[in-house]
Design a protein around this motif. Structure first.
Motif, mmCIF file in Angstrom:
data_model
loop_
_atom_site.group_PDB
_atom_site.id
_atom_site.type_symbol
_atom_site.label_atom_id
_atom_site.label_comp_id
_atom_site.label_asym_id
_atom_site.label_seq_id
_atom_site.Cartn_x
_atom_site.Cartn_y
_atom_site.Cartn_z
ATOM 1 N N VAL A 210 -2.272 -18.446 -26.877
ATOM 2 C CA VAL A 210 -1.687 -19.669 -26.315
ATOM 3 C C VAL A 210 -1.713 -20.795 -27.340
ATOM 4 O O VAL A 210 -0.766 -21.582 -27.457
ATOM 5 C CB VAL A 210 -2.435 -20.076 -25.033
ATOM 6 C CG1 VAL A 210 -1.931 -21.422 -24.523
ATOM 7 C CG2 VAL A 210 -2.252 -19.015 -23.955
ATOM 8 N N SER A 211 -2.798 -20.883 -28.096
ATOM 9 C CA SER A 211 -2.908 -21.929 -29.112
ATOM 10 C C SER A 211 -1.832 -21.782 -30.181
ATOM 11 O O SER A 211 -1.160 -22.760 -30.547
ATOM 12 C CB SER A 211 -4.299 -21.876 -29.760
ATOM 13 O OG SER A 211 -4.401 -22.815 -30.806
ATOM 14 N N TYR A 212 -1.624 -20.571 -30.669
ATOM 15 C CA TYR A 212 -0.584 -20.349 -31.685
ATOM 16 C C TYR A 212 0.813 -20.519 -31.094
ATOM 17 O O TYR A 212 1.719 -21.011 -31.762
ATOM 18 C CB TYR A 212 -0.728 -18.951 -32.288
ATOM 19 C CG TYR A 212 -1.790 -18.852 -33.354
ATOM 20 C CD1 TYR A 212 -1.634 -19.487 -34.583
ATOM 21 C CD2 TYR A 212 -2.954 -18.119 -33.146
ATOM 22 C CE1 TYR A 212 -2.604 -19.406 -35.571
ATOM 23 C CE2 TYR A 212 -3.932 -18.020 -34.124
ATOM 24 C CZ TYR A 212 -3.761 -18.666 -35.331
ATOM 25 O OH TYR A 212 -4.713 -18.586 -36.303
ATOM 26 N N TRP A 213 0.987 -20.087 -29.867
ATOM 27 C CA TRP A 213 2.308 -20.200 -29.242
ATOM 28 C C TRP A 213 2.711 -21.667 -29.072
ATOM 29 O O TRP A 213 3.899 -21.993 -29.160
ATOM 30 C CB TRP A 213 2.304 -19.496 -27.895
ATOM 31 C CG TRP A 213 3.619 -19.536 -27.192
ATOM 32 C CD1 TRP A 213 3.970 -20.338 -26.152
ATOM 33 C CD2 TRP A 213 4.774 -18.746 -27.484
ATOM 34 N NE1 TRP A 213 5.272 -20.105 -25.771
ATOM 35 C CE2 TRP A 213 5.796 -19.125 -26.579
ATOM 36 C CE3 TRP A 213 5.049 -17.751 -28.431
ATOM 37 C CZ2 TRP A 213 7.056 -18.549 -26.592
ATOM 38 C CZ3 TRP A 213 6.311 -17.178 -28.445
ATOM 39 C CH2 TRP A 213 7.292 -17.576 -27.531
ATOM 40 N N ASN A 214 1.752 -22.538 -28.861
ATOM 41 C CA ASN A 214 2.035 -23.960 -28.645
ATOM 42 C C ASN A 214 1.941 -24.789 -29.918
ATOM 43 O O ASN A 214 1.941 -26.026 -29.837
ATOM 44 C CB ASN A 214 1.084 -24.523 -27.591
ATOM 45 C CG ASN A 214 1.348 -23.966 -26.210
ATOM 46 O OD1 ASN A 214 2.488 -23.675 -25.853
ATOM 47 N ND2 ASN A 214 0.288 -23.797 -25.424
#
Length: 290
Positions: A210-214
């Motif tokens: 989620v961190s990389y996706w955002n």
């Protein structure tokens, strides 16, 4: 005896009232989160005529998948693929680094363990700032490359501490027995620690993904080529800056914007059901133990 029965009746009634109030409160909170998501879904499948002159659509007036087809045939898919690459490859790199590092820090006989932990926790409190961050990335030659979005943030101190705490709770007797059987540290990690740490690894994997996706800040700071932009950057440009992002002077209505948002949420929605059964238990154990 009669007083005991009356007290029991009063407690039962009070409990029922509490449950009713609690249910109403939770239902209200759920509506606060569900209504915007419902609006996004309904608007994404609406025709242009249904979204003209309105910003909020709760009742579906039409159904069409044309908006998603327009997105799939536009420049947004390039940004979508970039986000997928960053999310998957970045998560892989982060887990490959974080898991062995957490296992090493969980060993009480590690030389300098206390100093290392203090140095790691120090990074959670103090930040060097934007300029040193940019200078380091530029000196490594990562400007305008996907590595600038992945490698500088490959390790999360929070995730590292959670994994360290969880692995530190594994009985030492298991590790000692494996050592007596001739296993080295790598074999112990692979055959004993990893199978026992599926819950916490699943939770941390989701956190990293989620961190990389955002990722947004690193993209606008280090990436100069618009072909390498991630979906979050393109989505913000679509929502707040440009209304003709599809080219050809075609006006972008809210239905197309919402379709892009749905595609942006899709990878997380697909992954979460596979890790949700490990998510809560792993996070609780990793946060409490140690």
């Amino acid at each position: 005896m009669a007083k005991t029965v009356q007290n029991s009746i009063r407690e039962t009634r009070g409990r029922k009232i509490f449950r009713l109030i609690n249910a109403l409160l939770l239902a209200f909170i759920c509506l606060i989160f569900i209504i915007p998501i419902w609006n996004v879904l309904i608007t994404s499948v609406a025709k242009d005529a249904d979204v003209m002159g309105t910003d909020y659509l709760l009742v579906p007036h039409s159904f069409t998948l044309q908006n998603y087809w327009r997105v799939l045939n536009s420049g947004y898919m390039g940004a979508f693929k970039n986000s997928l690459f960053v999310a998957f490859f970045g998560t892989l790199v982060s887990m490959v680094i974080t898991v062995p590092m957490g296992f090493a820090l969980a060993q009480k006989h590690l030389i300098g363990r206390s100093i290392l932990m203090k140095a790691i926790v120090f990074t959670m409190v103090f930040d060097a700032g934007i300029m040193p961050f940019y200078i380091v990335v530029r000196s490594l030659g990562l400007i305008n490359s996907m590595g600038a979005i992945i490698f500088p943030v490959a390790i999360s101190t929070f995730n590292l501490i959670i994994i360290k705490n969880y692995m530190g709770s594994i009985p030492v007797s298991l590790l000692e027995s494996a050592t007596l059987d001739g296993c080295n540290d790598l074999m112990i990690l692979q055959k004993i620690v990893l199978p026992l740490s599926v819950s916490i690894i699943s939770a941390v994997t989701l956190f990293y993904f989620v961190s990389y996706w955002n990722r947004y800040f690193e993209v606008i700071m280090f990436i100069n080529d618009s072909r390498k932009y991630t979906l979050q950057v393109v989505l913000r440009s679509l929502m707040f800056e440009s209304d003709e992002s599809l080219g050809g002077g075609q006006y972008v209505y809210n239905n197309l914007k919402m379709a892009v948002m749905v595609l942006g949420m899709l990878p997380v929605l697909i992954i979460y059901p596979f890790v949700q059964r490990h998510f809560v238990s792993g996070l609780m154990l990793g946060g409490v133990k140690g």
